[in-house]
Design a protein around this motif. Sequence first.
Motif, PDB file in Angstrom:
ATOM      1  N   LEU A   1       0.714  -1.266  -0.029  1.00  0.00           N
ATOM      2  CA  LEU A   1      -0.015  -0.202   0.180  1.00  0.00           C
ATOM      3  C   LEU A   1       0.609   1.134  -0.055  1.00  0.00           C
ATOM      4  O   LEU A   1       2.094   1.085   0.498  1.00  0.00           O
ATOM      5  N   GLY A   2       0.489   2.341  -0.630  1.00  0.00           N
ATOM      6  CA  GLY A   2       1.074   3.493  -0.532  1.00  0.00           C
ATOM      7  C   GLY A   2      -0.292   4.691  -0.692  1.00  0.00           C
ATOM      8  O   GLY A   2      -1.292   4.368  -0.645  1.00  0.00           O
ATOM      9  N   GLY A   3       0.387   5.866  -0.899  1.00  0.00           N
ATOM     10  CA  GLY A   3      -0.408   7.203  -1.109  1.00  0.00           C
ATOM     11  C   GLY A   3       0.444   8.153  -1.426  1.00  0.00           C
ATOM     12  O   GLY A   3       1.320   8.312  -1.166  1.00  0.00           O
ATOM     13  N   ASP A   4      -0.628   9.212  -2.192  1.00  0.00           N
ATOM     14  CA  ASP A   4       0.191  10.492  -2.698  1.00  0.00           C
ATOM     15  C   ASP A   4      -0.271  11.561  -1.917  1.00  0.00           C
ATOM     16  O   ASP A   4      -1.548  11.918  -2.260  1.00  0.00           O
ATOM     17  N   LEU A   5       0.416  12.213  -1.385  1.00  0.00           N
ATOM     18  CA  LEU A   5       0.057  13.498  -0.580  1.00  0.00           C
ATOM     19  C   LEU A   5      -0.144  14.454  -1.621  1.00  0.00           C
ATOM     20  O   LEU A   5       0.544  14.683  -2.789  1.00  0.00           O
ATOM     21  N   ASP A   6      -1.157  15.339  -1.480  1.00  0.00           N
ATOM     22  CA  ASP A   6      -1.336  16.791  -2.382  1.00  0.00           C
ATOM     23  C   ASP A   6      -0.229  17.700  -1.815  1.00  0.00           C
ATOM     24  O   ASP A   6      -0.034  18.115  -1.020  1.00  0.00           O
ATOM     25  N   MET A   7       0.637  17.817  -3.266  1.00  0.00           N
ATOM     26  CA  MET A   7       1.801  18.604  -3.197  1.00  0.00           C
ATOM     27  C   MET A   7       1.513  19.867  -3.887  1.00  0.00           C
ATOM     28  O   MET A   7       0.641  20.062  -4.674  1.00  0.00           O
ATOM     29  N   VAL A   8       2.229  21.051  -3.329  1.00  0.00           N
ATOM     30  CA  VAL A   8       2.275  22.120  -4.037  1.00  0.00           C
ATOM     31  C   VAL A   8       3.358  22.680  -4.182  1.00  0.00           C
ATOM     32  O   VAL A   8       4.624  22.435  -3.692  1.00  0.00           O
ATOM     33  N   GLU A   9       3.639  23.468  -5.415  1.00  0.00           N
ATOM     34  CA  GLU A   9       4.908  24.312  -5.715  1.00  0.00           C
ATOM     35  C   GLU A   9       4.972  25.514  -4.985  1.00  0.00           C
ATOM     36  O   GLU A   9       4.194  26.214  -5.090  1.00  0.00           O
ATOM     37  N   VAL A  10       6.086  25.674  -4.279  1.00  0.00           N
ATOM     38  CA  VAL A  10       6.335  27.020  -3.657  1.00  0.00           C
ATOM     39  C   VAL A  10       7.476  27.804  -4.112  1.00  0.00           C
ATOM     40  O   VAL A  10       8.638  27.295  -4.105  1.00  0.00           O
ATOM     41  N   ARG A  11       7.058  28.825  -4.722  1.00  0.00           N
ATOM     42  CA  ARG A  11       8.126  29.554  -5.713  1.00  0.00           C
ATOM     43  C   ARG A  11       7.999  30.818  -5.340  1.00  0.00           C
ATOM     44  O   ARG A  11       6.498  31.377  -5.030  1.00  0.00           O
ATOM     45  N   TYR A  12       9.055  31.857  -5.117  1.00  0.00           N
ATOM     46  CA  TYR A  12       8.754  33.208  -4.898  1.00  0.00           C
ATOM     47  C   TYR A  12       9.615  33.983  -5.929  1.00  0.00           C
ATOM     48  O   TYR A  12      10.728  33.400  -6.362  1.00  0.00           O
ATOM     49  N   GLY A  13       9.341  35.317  -6.204  1.00  0.00           N
ATOM     50  CA  GLY A  13      10.556  36.147  -6.972  1.00  0.00           C
ATOM     51  C   GLY A  13      11.645  36.336  -6.311  1.00  0.00           C
ATOM     52  O   GLY A  13      11.927  36.257  -4.943  1.00  0.00           O
ATOM     53  N   PRO A  14      12.565  37.078  -6.972  1.00  0.00           N
ATOM     54  CA  PRO A  14      13.751  37.432  -6.371  1.00  0.00           C
ATOM     55  C   PRO A  14      13.708  38.283  -5.289  1.00  0.00           C
ATOM     56  O   PRO A  14      14.381  38.016  -4.194  1.00  0.00           O
ATOM     57  N   TRP A  15      13.157  39.256  -5.146  1.00  0.00           N
ATOM     58  CA  TRP A  15      13.349  40.351  -3.969  1.00  0.00           C
ATOM     59  C   TRP A  15      12.422  39.406  -2.889  1.00  0.00           C
ATOM     60  O   TRP A  15      13.151  39.594  -1.754  1.00  0.00           O
ATOM     61  N   GLU A  16      11.397  38.814  -3.064  1.00  0.00           N
ATOM     62  CA  GLU A  16      10.660  38.332  -1.831  1.00  0.00           C
ATOM     63  C   GLU A  16      11.336  36.981  -1.456  1.00  0.00           C
ATOM     64  O   GLU A  16      11.447  36.615  -0.384  1.00  0.00           O
ATOM     65  N   SER A  17      12.134  36.215  -2.451  1.00  0.00           N
ATOM     66  CA  SER A  17      12.915  35.350  -1.950  1.00  0.00           C
ATOM     67  C   SER A  17      14.156  35.615  -1.017  1.00  0.00           C
ATOM     68  O   SER A  17      14.501  35.017  -0.001  1.00  0.00           O
ATOM     69  N   LEU A  18      14.839  36.790  -1.394  1.00  0.00           N
ATOM     70  CA  LEU A  18      15.745  37.299  -0.321  1.00  0.00           C
ATOM     71  C   LEU A  18      15.291  37.531   0.687  1.00  0.00           C
ATOM     72  O   LEU A  18      15.946  37.455   1.930  1.00  0.00           O
ATOM     73  N   THR A  19      13.965  38.438   1.073  1.00  0.00           N
ATOM     74  CA  THR A  19      13.531  38.817   2.523  1.00  0.00           C
ATOM     75  C   THR A  19      13.101  37.708   2.935  1.00  0.00           C
ATOM     76  O   THR A  19      13.411  37.590   4.188  1.00  0.00           O
ATOM     77  N   ARG A  20      12.761  36.635   2.367  1.00  0.00           N
ATOM     78  CA  ARG A  20      12.396  35.405   3.101  1.00  0.00           C
ATOM     79  C   ARG A  20      13.471  34.626   3.524  1.00  0.00           C
ATOM     80  O   ARG A  20      13.500  34.137   4.740  1.00  0.00           O
ATOM     81  N   GLY A  21      14.742  34.716   2.781  1.00  0.00           N
ATOM     82  CA  GLY A  21      15.919  34.155   3.364  1.00  0.00           C
ATOM     83  C   GLY A  21      16.554  35.007   4.517  1.00  0.00           C
ATOM     84  O   GLY A  21      16.751  34.125   5.607  1.00  0.00           O
ATOM     85  N   VAL A  22      16.405  36.169   4.552  1.00  0.00           N
ATOM     86  CA  VAL A  22      16.813  37.016   5.638  1.00  0.00           C
ATOM     87  C   VAL A  22      15.851  36.672   7.138  1.00  0.00           C
ATOM     88  O   VAL A  22      16.454  36.224   8.010  1.00  0.00           O
ATOM     89  N   THR A  23      14.584  36.663   6.767  1.00  0.00           N
ATOM     90  CA  THR A  23      13.656  36.245   7.688  1.00  0.00           C
ATOM     91  C   THR A  23      13.994  34.990   8.497  1.00  0.00           C
ATOM     92  O   THR A  23      13.865  34.738   9.696  1.00  0.00           O
ATOM     93  N   ARG A  24      13.841  34.022   7.547  1.00  0.00           N
ATOM     94  CA  ARG A  24      14.020  32.681   8.068  1.00  0.00           C
ATOM     95  C   ARG A  24      15.463  32.523   8.582  1.00  0.00           C
ATOM     96  O   ARG A  24      15.550  31.719   9.688  1.00  0.00           O
ATOM     97  N   THR A  25      16.543  32.905   8.045  1.00  0.00           N
ATOM     98  CA  THR A  25      17.752  32.759   8.952  1.00  0.00           C
ATOM     99  C   THR A  25      17.702  33.291  10.295  1.00  0.00           C
ATOM    100  O   THR A  25      18.150  33.019  11.571  1.00  0.00           O
ATOM    101  N   ALA A  26      17.073  34.935  10.297  1.00  0.00           N
ATOM    102  CA  ALA A  26      17.041  35.564  11.477  1.00  0.00           C
ATOM    103  C   ALA A  26      16.106  34.830  12.711  1.00  0.00           C
ATOM    104  O   ALA A  26      16.458  34.624  13.785  1.00  0.00           O
ATOM    105  N   ASP A  27      14.965  34.389  12.171  1.00  0.00           N
ATOM    106  CA  ASP A  27      13.859  33.457  12.845  1.00  0.00           C
ATOM    107  C   ASP A  27      14.528  32.454  13.505  1.00  0.00           C
ATOM    108  O   ASP A  27      14.455  31.922  14.668  1.00  0.00           O
TER     109      ASP A  27
END
Length: 443
Positions: A301-327
């Motif tokens: 038996l197996g199962g397939d989870l509902d998956m989503v692609e998570v992608r951001y633009g350059p500026w939002e990716s950078l700010t998210r990188g800073v926020t995630r690192t600081a957090d």
Amino acid sequence: MLFTLLAFVVALGVLITFHELGHYSVARWCGVRVLRFSVGFGRVLIKRVDRHGTEWAISVLPLGGYVKMQDDPPPGATAAQRAESFNAQSVGRRFAIVAAGPIFNLVLAVVLYAALSMAGTQEPAAVLGQPAPDTPAAMAGVVRGDRVTAVDGQSMRSWNEVRWALLDRASSGGSARLTVATAGGADRERILNISAQQLDPSLGDPLLVAGLSLAMPAPVVRNVIAGGAGERAGLKDGDVILAAGGRGDLDSRVLVNIIQQHPEQALPLSVRRAGQTLTVDVVPAAETVEGKRIGRLNVQLGGDLDMVEVRYGPWESLTRGVTRTADTAWFSLKMMGRMVTGDVSWRNISGPVTIADYAGQTARLGWAAYIAYLALISISLGVLNLLPIPMLDGGHLLYYLIEIVRGSPPPERWLDIGQRAGLGLLAALMGLALFNDLSRLFA
């Protein structure tokens, strides 16, 4: 084993070398002469001397690297040679050179997180399973199929983002406002009140304790074993099992439990096959396991989870990188503080065995998981080295702060006591980490 060891060596080599690159870059910028930059330790395999007189070497043990600077001028040095010595620099420059290593680790984490956000990753959708009764999630009204779209007003795209947003709340306590889209499509808010829980590996996942978990997919027949009860009943590869014995909302674990409870008993299954819903009557074969009679279908038996692609633009990716690192850095410091007060178990401290195991696991999951692991360990390395413990970069920074306040370096006696205390503390922490590693290994 070899794959895990290779993944660990690559991770450690990259992160420590990058750390040393921070020291080297700022030292060169300050005019300090760097005698050697070595990737690895031990016997030198390859070396080259650049025009600044720095020897670049690759050594036999690829477990990181080091930078060797000219601490003091050689005998009979000229004024220019004295100016190239580390100890001849102002306290501000020495502070910058030492701090650069941990800071480069934090910067590397920002870059790695930003790169992942821009490249995009496949992550499980934040669709919740049915919470256990009397858990905070159940009391908040969470039901199976609720899809979390925001936490405290901050948009969430995946289960990984929801998990990170709630992990600190699960360990320190408090309330969180979940915005969910119900299975019927309506938007609702659930107020989750979580009591502080001690983070302890033996106590399990703190979010699961709070009643929050992913909705597991309906079980799918991956392989029908020839001659088994499943083949005799007519099950086919690819069948999606919707219900068993009249019970719906199945996942693989629940279905296996139901099958085991029906040895040599007729069990009707509701099955979706090629877009049609069928009823298949199975009779699980009886087997005795550890003195207990259980049923077996002999299907995988197996199962397939509902998956989503998570992608951001350059500026939002950078700010998210800073926020995630600081957090993450701040979360690490808070957990260290709570270990001291006893609110968090010391069993959370991991040593090289656990770190190597995680390196192998994430590398097998794919490049995205491995890069996220590198970012996390880079943050840990940066935070650890900034702690004001003698023998670490943070200990040297503490001495420089004392020098700034006093107007002169601390007395040699202070330095000697600090070195001994720092060495003892680090040895104790390493011993505890190894003990925890071995406890997990043989548990």
